[in-house]
Motif scaffolding. Structure first.
Motif, mmCIF file in Angstrom:
data_model
loop_
_atom_site.group_PDB
_atom_site.id
_atom_site.type_symbol
_atom_site.label_atom_id
_atom_site.label_comp_id
_atom_site.label_asym_id
_atom_site.label_seq_id
_atom_site.Cartn_x
_atom_site.Cartn_y
_atom_site.Cartn_z
ATOM 1 N N LEU A 36 36.333 1.946 12.357
ATOM 2 C CA LEU A 36 35.860 1.009 11.820
ATOM 3 C C LEU A 36 36.650 0.828 10.359
ATOM 4 O O LEU A 36 36.733 -0.417 9.887
ATOM 5 C CB LEU A 36 34.331 1.449 11.272
ATOM 6 C CG LEU A 36 33.308 1.567 12.330
ATOM 7 C CD1 LEU A 36 31.941 2.107 11.748
ATOM 8 C CD2 LEU A 36 33.123 0.142 13.134
ATOM 9 N N SER A 40 38.274 -2.816 9.356
ATOM 10 C CA SER A 40 38.244 -3.273 7.975
ATOM 11 C C SER A 40 39.282 -3.556 7.098
ATOM 12 O O SER A 40 39.521 -4.428 6.448
ATOM 13 C CB SER A 40 36.945 -2.465 6.977
ATOM 14 O OG SER A 40 37.569 -1.194 6.962
ATOM 15 N N PRO A 43 41.660 -7.644 8.202
ATOM 16 C CA PRO A 43 40.962 -8.753 8.557
ATOM 17 C C PRO A 43 41.641 -10.013 8.914
ATOM 18 O O PRO A 43 41.166 -10.527 9.580
ATOM 19 C CB PRO A 43 40.399 -9.173 7.083
ATOM 20 C CG PRO A 43 41.345 -8.346 6.214
ATOM 21 C CD PRO A 43 41.724 -7.156 6.693
ATOM 22 N N THR A 134 33.787 -1.345 17.338
ATOM 23 C CA THR A 134 34.573 -2.207 16.524
ATOM 24 C C THR A 134 34.747 -3.604 17.593
ATOM 25 O O THR A 134 34.605 -4.519 16.822
ATOM 26 C CB THR A 134 36.050 -1.642 16.176
ATOM 27 O OG1 THR A 134 36.520 -1.177 17.604
ATOM 28 C CG2 THR A 134 35.962 -0.458 15.168
#
Length: 296
Positions: A36, A40, A43, A134
């Protein structure tokens, strides 16, 4: 002074007692969190991966929506295409977990991961679960554009689609990992992925109903996990949208892709087949992972 000796047979039992439930859960949590955080932290990459499905949905779907008759797809073509676009969105990030597994092995990162106080199978499950979540998260971003697929904003509908999408992501991640544990070169994995990604989508009925394609594609669709995932998404849309979107096609008025001979399996059976296939692939991957751990 008398020394205490431990027999060789007692070694595995002693080692096994070192693995606690807390340690197993913490290992899985750490691996999921790592995936995860990777998501993040990039992006731009996520947006680039979403760009192609968005172009297909807006250009391909919008352009053909007025040309393809509703009777051919059990409703509007844009709504028929939307589940295929969702699968396209999760396909690359789910399977690419296998690439990271190979690169981690070659760079030595996997060796450090295997030092965690958890079983090898547990660590592999953590990697798989992280990749699944994800990929599902990226699919959820496209679910936010449900009106572009001709669907209303309804919480129950979106939750149902997210659940089916997560199952599809789990299946794709399991298959990717099952192949990755037997592959030593990332280039080989990338080549196989590039050659199989498009055929898997097109033989699943994601873009064109299989009833409009040559009959010999039927058996291929019945062996394609994306066929079951696409059917499950379309049937979920049909079941949870007021009025449905069908005109007498397949099961319950929705165009279906999977048929076992002349019989159409129900939604529950399709979902069970996809889940069992995913669990089977993960089980095979875990066995191979333990067998080859000495060479990692």
């Amino acid at each position: 002074m008398t020394a205490t000796h431990t027999s060789p047979a007692a070694g595995p039992a002693v080692a096994a007692r070192q693995f606690t439930l807390r340690g197993e859960v913490r290992a899985v949590h750490s691996l999921v969190l790592r995936e995860l955080l990777r998501l993040s932290a990039n992006p731009t990459q996520v947006l680039m991966l979403l760009l192609q499905p968005l172009l297909f949905l807006l250009a391909f779907g919008g352009g053909l929506n007025s040309l393809v008759p509703g009777s051919a797809v059990g409703g509007s073509y844009r709504t028929y295409l939307y589940p295929g676009i969702l699968l396209m969105t999760i396909q690359a990030p789910a399977i690419s977990v296998g690439i990271r597994l190979i690169t981690d092995r070659n760079s030595g990162v996997l060796r450090e991961t295997l030092m965690a106080p958890a079983r090898r199978a547990t660590l592999l499950c953590g990697i798989c679960l992280g990749g699944c979540l994800t990929a599902a998260a990226q699919g959820a971003l496209l679910l936010a554009l449900a009106p572009a697929g001709g669907l209303p904003y309804q919480p129950l509908l979106l939750l149902g689609l997210l659940a089916q999408l997560t199952l599809a992501a789990f299946a794709l991640t399991s298959f990717g990992i099952a192949f990755a544990v037997r592959t030593r070169k990332a280039e080989t994995f990338n080549t196989v992925l590039g050659l199989s990604a498009a055929p898997l989508l097109f033989t699943s009925g994601a873009f064109v109903p299989l009833s409009a394609l040559p009959g010999w594609l039927g058996p291929l669709a019945a062996c394609n996990p994306l066929s079951y995932a696409g059917d499950a998404l379309r049937r979920t849309i049909h079941a949870l949208t007021p009025g449905g979107h069908g005109h007498g096609h397949g099961a319950g008025g929705v165009e279906v892709s999977v048929r076992w001979g002349s019989w159409t399996p129900p939604l529950a059976l399709e979902t069970a087949v996809l889940l069992l296939a995913a669990l089977g692939a993960l089980f095979v991957a875990a066995r191979a992972f333990r067998r080859h751990e000495a060479t990692v």
